[in-house]
Design a protein around this motif. Structure first.
Motif, short mmCIF file in Angstrom:
data_model
loop_
_atom_site.label_atom_id
_atom_site.label_comp_id
_atom_site.label_asym_id
_atom_site.label_seq_id
_atom_site.Cartn_x
_atom_site.Cartn_y
_atom_site.Cartn_z
N THR A 89 13.47 -3.80 -28.76
CA THR A 89 12.82 -3.23 -29.93
C THR A 89 13.24 -3.98 -31.19
O THR A 89 14.12 -4.82 -31.17
CB THR A 89 13.19 -1.75 -30.08
OG1 THR A 89 14.55 -1.64 -30.52
CG2 THR A 89 13.05 -1.02 -28.77
N ARG A 96 9.08 6.52 -35.08
CA ARG A 96 7.74 6.11 -35.49
C ARG A 96 7.47 4.63 -35.25
O ARG A 96 6.50 4.27 -34.57
CB ARG A 96 7.48 6.46 -36.95
CG ARG A 96 6.11 5.97 -37.39
CD ARG A 96 5.87 6.02 -38.89
NE ARG A 96 4.69 5.23 -39.16
CZ ARG A 96 3.45 5.73 -39.29
NH1 ARG A 96 3.29 7.02 -39.20
NH2 ARG A 96 2.43 4.95 -39.49
N PRO A 97 8.26 3.69 -35.80
CA PRO A 97 7.95 2.27 -35.59
C PRO A 97 8.02 1.87 -34.13
O PRO A 97 7.29 0.97 -33.70
CB PRO A 97 9.00 1.54 -36.43
CG PRO A 97 10.08 2.53 -36.67
CD PRO A 97 9.44 3.88 -36.68
N VAL A 100 4.70 2.96 -32.61
CA VAL A 100 3.63 2.11 -33.11
C VAL A 100 3.65 0.76 -32.38
O VAL A 100 2.60 0.24 -32.00
CB VAL A 100 3.76 1.92 -34.64
CG1 VAL A 100 2.80 0.84 -35.13
CG2 VAL A 100 3.49 3.23 -35.36
N ALA A 101 4.84 0.20 -32.18
CA ALA A 101 4.94 -1.08 -31.47
C ALA A 101 4.45 -0.94 -30.04
O ALA A 101 3.73 -1.81 -29.53
CB ALA A 101 6.38 -1.58 -31.50
N TYR A 107 4.44 -4.57 -35.39
CA TYR A 107 5.66 -4.06 -36.01
C TYR A 107 5.31 -3.62 -37.42
O TYR A 107 4.88 -4.41 -38.26
CB TYR A 107 6.74 -5.13 -36.01
CG TYR A 107 7.06 -5.58 -34.60
CD1 TYR A 107 7.71 -4.73 -33.72
CD2 TYR A 107 6.67 -6.84 -34.14
CE1 TYR A 107 7.98 -5.13 -32.42
CE2 TYR A 107 6.94 -7.25 -32.84
CZ TYR A 107 7.60 -6.38 -31.99
OH TYR A 107 7.86 -6.77 -30.70
N GLU A 108 5.51 -2.36 -37.65
CA GLU A 108 4.94 -1.70 -38.81
C GLU A 108 5.55 -2.13 -40.13
O GLU A 108 6.71 -2.50 -40.21
CB GLU A 108 5.11 -0.18 -38.63
CG GLU A 108 4.31 0.63 -39.60
CD GLU A 108 4.31 2.08 -39.20
OE1 GLU A 108 3.36 2.78 -39.54
OE2 GLU A 108 5.28 2.52 -38.56
N ASP A 109 4.72 -2.03 -41.16
CA ASP A 109 5.17 -2.25 -42.53
C ASP A 109 6.31 -1.29 -42.83
O ASP A 109 6.22 -0.10 -42.59
CB ASP A 109 3.99 -2.00 -43.47
CG ASP A 109 4.34 -2.22 -44.92
OD1 ASP A 109 5.45 -2.70 -45.19
OD2 ASP A 109 3.50 -1.92 -45.78
N VAL A 110 7.41 -1.84 -43.40
CA VAL A 110 8.60 -1.03 -43.66
C VAL A 110 8.31 0.10 -44.65
O VAL A 110 9.03 1.08 -44.69
CB VAL A 110 9.75 -1.92 -44.17
CG1 VAL A 110 11.00 -1.13 -44.45
CG2 VAL A 110 10.04 -3.00 -43.14
N ALA A 112 6.41 2.33 -44.36
CA ALA A 112 6.16 3.57 -43.62
C ALA A 112 7.36 4.50 -43.64
O ALA A 112 7.23 5.69 -43.38
CB ALA A 112 5.80 3.25 -42.17
N TRP A 117 8.35 8.27 -41.15
CA TRP A 117 7.92 7.79 -39.84
C TRP A 117 7.02 8.80 -39.13
O TRP A 117 7.04 8.93 -37.93
CB TRP A 117 9.12 7.48 -38.93
CG TRP A 117 10.11 6.55 -39.51
CD1 TRP A 117 11.42 6.81 -39.76
CD2 TRP A 117 9.90 5.21 -39.93
NE1 TRP A 117 12.03 5.73 -40.31
CE2 TRP A 117 11.11 4.72 -40.43
CE3 TRP A 117 8.80 4.36 -39.95
CZ2 TRP A 117 11.26 3.44 -40.91
CZ3 TRP A 117 8.94 3.09 -40.45
CH2 TRP A 117 10.15 2.65 -40.90
N ASN A 120 0.59 8.29 -41.40
CA ASN A 120 0.24 6.89 -41.50
C ASN A 120 0.07 6.44 -42.95
O ASN A 120 -0.73 7.03 -43.68
CB ASN A 120 -1.10 6.63 -40.78
CG ASN A 120 -1.08 7.09 -39.34
OD1 ASN A 120 -0.03 7.45 -38.83
ND2 ASN A 120 -2.22 7.09 -38.69
#
Length: 915
Positions: A89, A96-97, A100-101, A107-110, A112, A117, A120
């Motif tokens: 990871t 949450r991230p 999403v992955a 890999y989500e925008d920080v 978030a 988390w 959206n």
């Protein structure tokens, strides 16, 4: 507001704005719009896919073998039926991230993190959204975001338990039992509901089982606990039952694919979030339709699994985002359009044509993202520089045509290799465009930080060092020329940003350095006179002082990486009295001996491990030590007549509250230990005590002639109950030693100054820099004294269980941050008293800190990295954020200290006649 107030406001806004620069530089949003979904044209091997996500499951807990298997069914799959490996990871290792992955493939925008988390920041595509229908079961913290992100919310059906089910005070495997029972209930209902039965027999459907019990039990009882291990067994049995349920319902048609994984792991303290391998290594087990069977090759093992009984079986590791294209390929749906995952071909059964078409679709999907980014930059940039490996003769269309020709010619292995090459080139290209503006942004940010330091230094010299009459004011023509030049620079840079369609915040990035350097040039005479005065005092002294300041600041920077540096500094500080004149040592032996003892005592804590287990005995000892030392200090103040009757009674009340908090900690801990949960009476009492104790210094500010030590003692005792209730080990002992040390520092600085009271404030001297550096040192001790504040995961969630046990990320994080800031508040209050004691302006020492603190920030700004191990990446981000927030907290808490102690009349010591 005044000039100083305006400067402080500018400082807060500047550092808040520049804090976000780290996200604009290193963590641009991965969401790209305008792509055409891509999929494998061949028939899919599976009609349906079942995704099990065991929230918070460490990979080693499945792999290790201690007398018996914790998950015999899954172990059998790994050895006899499917493929397995470790899913690595990324930070932050949060739920949450991680989900999403897994499900969306990126890999989500920080940013978030600002949503906890859960919800959206922007909607995104996912495997669930591409499916014909998805049934999801589990936590209300995870399921809604995939339903809200779907183009048709009815496509993703959710079954969620109430939020209050997530209680860390009790054993939580019932969360997973709830999920398994509701899946069984869905299929049982299908026997009588023909419409549901029809839906369940359609193709391209997904079932998502979010199993939160392990995460909750890990937080509550640690991942080595019996509760955690038993929960693994329960999950294993539940998965076995669900697989049998699917086999029976679908008449063993062999058209179901199964994926078992986790969103993140968990460290030994029962926390996660950073890049430690315990948090980033999660299991991945796949079996069923389209999945390759086990291979007895022994490949892929490292120290992590080499000693296990699985070492002869092939281990295939993946990145977490790689799971999304794997699931899409198995069930025959489009890959999520923002996925950057690379299809792990080693998990697919050996059908060369299917594999080549699947990886080709994966390559076209990532290429589409690259093309959108390329076109966007080409459209907006004034001087566009394309990504060379995919431009000119290496046009992407050429790659696509060649791969298509290889597949048509049945050269499947060659097509696979070319698709992999194209994926890697596209990912490098996406990285190229992500870093496209780095040179410009880094230059602007650096100039801004240096400008802030110069601006603060000039303000400090002009208002607290020089006589205003000696400062030359620039003439009107010079002022006009400087202002016109500044406006011209802003217009040119602003026009460049506008033409290139840059984000709005970039205008703020360029505004601050222009403003700071405009002010510095306007007042260059102030800086010139200041430098001349410093040089006149002696070049050697000037150079030595400058070198000493840089050395101390760099040592403080290094302490972010090695807490032991702070212990070394304490040991050196304990020898400070040896550098003082002999007559001072003779006149104040008790004070200086107490200072040395306090330094040595406090130095112990930064040598202790941050992975501290729960030890209520140490908490009780710390609470009682605080009460005893507080009582002794109150008695001393009473006998010397330095405490009023009203404050004397108030302090006695605070000591009683501290005793009650110790009793509450012991009682609550024993109740939790007996698995009886958090007693409601204890919970309400804890909140009431903290609210009462913390507000007392603000309610009773005392008269102007109240003694400063009595007031500071009251402030220390006001925060002690909260510190006690949030402690799980030696934290309260640290707080007692820390408060003693900074109070002794205050008295030592006052003793050294020995100034007579004057009607006007004196100008600052080079010796006053020592006090500012000591303040910065104590702030870092406050940060790192009981843990590694670079990661909140180093602070156990059990710290908040006296207040809240039902999962609430914002409340729990707020309490942990408050715990960190408690010593900070006390240091700020002492600095406020010290400024008055030294006959300095109220904000002079704070301004000195502000003038030099960003030397650290610039260090950490260039230390930030988005490559390497996730532990390194996470720590680099945290260090920068801490150093950036340092000045913001310093200003806010210093203003708070002015509210607490700024009204006091602090007596000056008479000048030492023997000096």
């Amino acid at each position: 507001m005044g000039q100083t107030g305006l400067l402080l406001l500018i400082g807060i806004v500047f550092h808040v704005v520049y804090l976000f620069s780290i996200f604009d530089i290193y963590f641009t949003s991965p969401i790209v719009h305008g792509m055409t979904p891509q999929s494998n044209p061949l028939p899919a091997p599976a009609d349906r896919l079942v995704l099990f996500v065991a929230d918070g499951l460490r990979a080693d807990k499945i792999i290790e073998h201690e007398g018996q298997y914790r998950a015999p069914f899954l172990r059998d799959i790994m050895r006899n039926k499917g493929s397995w490996g470790v899913s690595h990871t990324r930070v932050p290792t949060e739920s949450r991230p991680g989900h999403v992955a897994i499900i969306a493939g990126f890999y989500e925008d920080v940013s978030a993190v600002t949503t906890g988390w859960t919800m959206n920041p922007v909607n995104f595509d996912s495997v669930f959204n591409q499916s014909h229908h998805t049934w999801s079961f589990g936590s209300p913290d995870i399921l809604p975001m995939f339903q809200h992100g779907a183009s048709d919310p009815n496509r993703v059906e959710t079954f969620m338990y109430p939020p209050e089910f997530e209680d860390f005070a009790g054993e939580s495997s019932h969360l997973d039992t709830w999920v398994f029972d509701h899946v069984k209930g869905l299929f049982a209902r299908a026997k009588h509901d023909q419409e549901l039965n029809k839906q369940l027999r359609e193709k391209k459907i997904v079932f998502f089982l979010h199993l939160l019990g392990l995460d909750t039990n890990g937080h509550g009882f640690r991942p080595h606990s019996e509760e955690y291990h038993n929960n693994i067994k329960l999950v294993d049995r539940g998965i076995e039952e669900i697989v049998k349920l699917f086999d029976d319902f679908y008449n063993h048609d062999g058209r179901t694919s199964y994926i078992f994984t986790a969103d993140h792991g968990m460290n030994n303290r029962g926390a996660h979030g950073d890049g430690h391998p315990d948090n980033t290594r999660t299991p991945l087990i796949a079996w069923g339709a389209g999945i390759r069977g086990p291979l007895k090759t022994g490949l892929g093992h490292d120290d992590f699994s080499m000693d296990s009984d699985l070492r002869e079986w092939q281990r295939d590791d993946v990145l977490q985002a790689d799971i999304a294209p794997l699931m899409a390929s198995l069930v025959g749906i489009d890959t999520p359009v923002n996925s950057v995952g690379q299809l792990p071909l080693s998990y697919l059964e050996n059908n060369e044509q299917f594999r080549s078409e699947a990886i080709f679709a994966n390559a076209r999907e990532i290429l589409a993202q690259f093309q959108v980014k390329h076109d966007e930059k080409e459209r907006n940039e004034l001087f566009f520089r394309p990504f060379a490996p995919l431009s000119g003769l290496n046009d992407p269309a050429t790659f696509v045509d060649e791969i298509r020709q290889r597949i048509d010619a049945q050269e499947y292995l060659r097509a696979e290799l070319l698709s992999k090459d194209l994926i890697q080139l596209c990912l490098r290209g996406l990285r190229y465009f992500q870093t496209y503006d780095w040179l410009f942004l880094r230059s602007v940010i650096t100039i801004g930080y240096v400008g802030w330091c110069v601006y603060c230094t000039e303000f400090l010299i002009r208002n607290h060092v020089l006589n205003q009459a000696n400062i030359k004011t620039p003439n009107k023509m010079t002022t006009l020329a400087i202002n016109m030049l500044s406006v011209l620079v802003f217009i040119l840079l602003g026009a460049m940003l506008w033409l290139q369609n840059m984000p709005s915040i970039y205008y703020a990035y360029i505004t601050f350095p222009i403003f700071f350097w405009n002010r510095a040039i306007h007042n260059k005479s102030t800086l010139t006179i200041g430098l001349r005065l410093a040089a006149n005092a002696g070049i050697t002294k000037f150079v030595f002082t400058g070198a000493a300041i840089i050395a101390v600041l760099e040592a403080l920077v290094y302490s972010f990486f090695r807490r032991e540096v702070l212990s070394v500094c304490f040991v050196l500080a304990s020898g400070w009295p040896l550098t003082m004149p002999a007559h001072m040592r003779q006149k104040h032996p008790l004070l200086l001996s107490a200072w040395a003892l306090a330094c040595i005592s406090t130095s112990v804590f930064t040598l202790l491990p941050v992975e501290k287990g729960e030890d209520i005995t140490l908490v009780v000892m710390g609470g009682l030590a605080g009460v005893l030392l507080g009582s002794a200090a109150l008695y001393k103040l009473k006998t010397t007549g330095h405490v009023s009757n009203k404050l004397n009674n108030l302090t006695k009340f605070q000591l009683i509250i501290n005793l009650v908090s110790v009793v509450l900690v012991y009682s609550t801990s024993k109740s939790l230990e007996r698995r009886e949960g958090l007693p409601v009476l204890n919970q309400w009492a804890s909140w009431a005590i903290v609210g009462t104790s913390t507000l007392l210094p603000f309610i009773h500010r005392g008269p102007h002639d109240e003694h400063y030590l009595a007031r500071l003692l009251s402030i220390c005792l006001a925060f002690a109950p909260l510190m006690t209730l949030l402690s799980i080990s030696y934290e309260m002992l640290f707080y007692v030693c820390f408060c003693s040390t900074i109070l002794l520092w205050l008295e030592t600085e006052r003793m050294l100054y020995c100034g007579t009271r004057t009607t006007t404030k004196r100008p600052m001297q080079s010796s006053d820099i020592r006090a500012a550096l000591m303040f910065m040192f104590f702030i870092e001790v406050a940060f790192f004294g009981t843990g590694n504040v670079a990661s909140l995961s180093s602070f156990s969630l059990s710290s908040v269980y006296r207040f809240i046990t039902v999962f609430n990320p914002f409340s729990m994080t707020a309490l942990l941050i408050t715990k960190i800031l408690i010593p900070f508040c006390v240091v700020s209050a002492v600095l406020g008293v010290l400024s008055v004691s030294l006959d300095l302006g109220s904000f002079s020492l704070l301004l000195t800190v502000m003038a030099v603190s960003d030397v650290q920030t610039i260090n950490f700004f260039y230390f930030v990295t988005d490559y390497g191990s996730w532990l390194e990446i996470g720590m680099s981000i945290s260090h920068f954020c801490i150093s950036e927030l340092f000045i913001i907290f310093s200003i806010i808490l210093f203003l708070l200290s002015q509210l607490l102690v700024g009204h006091l009349t602090v007596p000056r010591l008479t000048k030492d006649k023997s000096a």
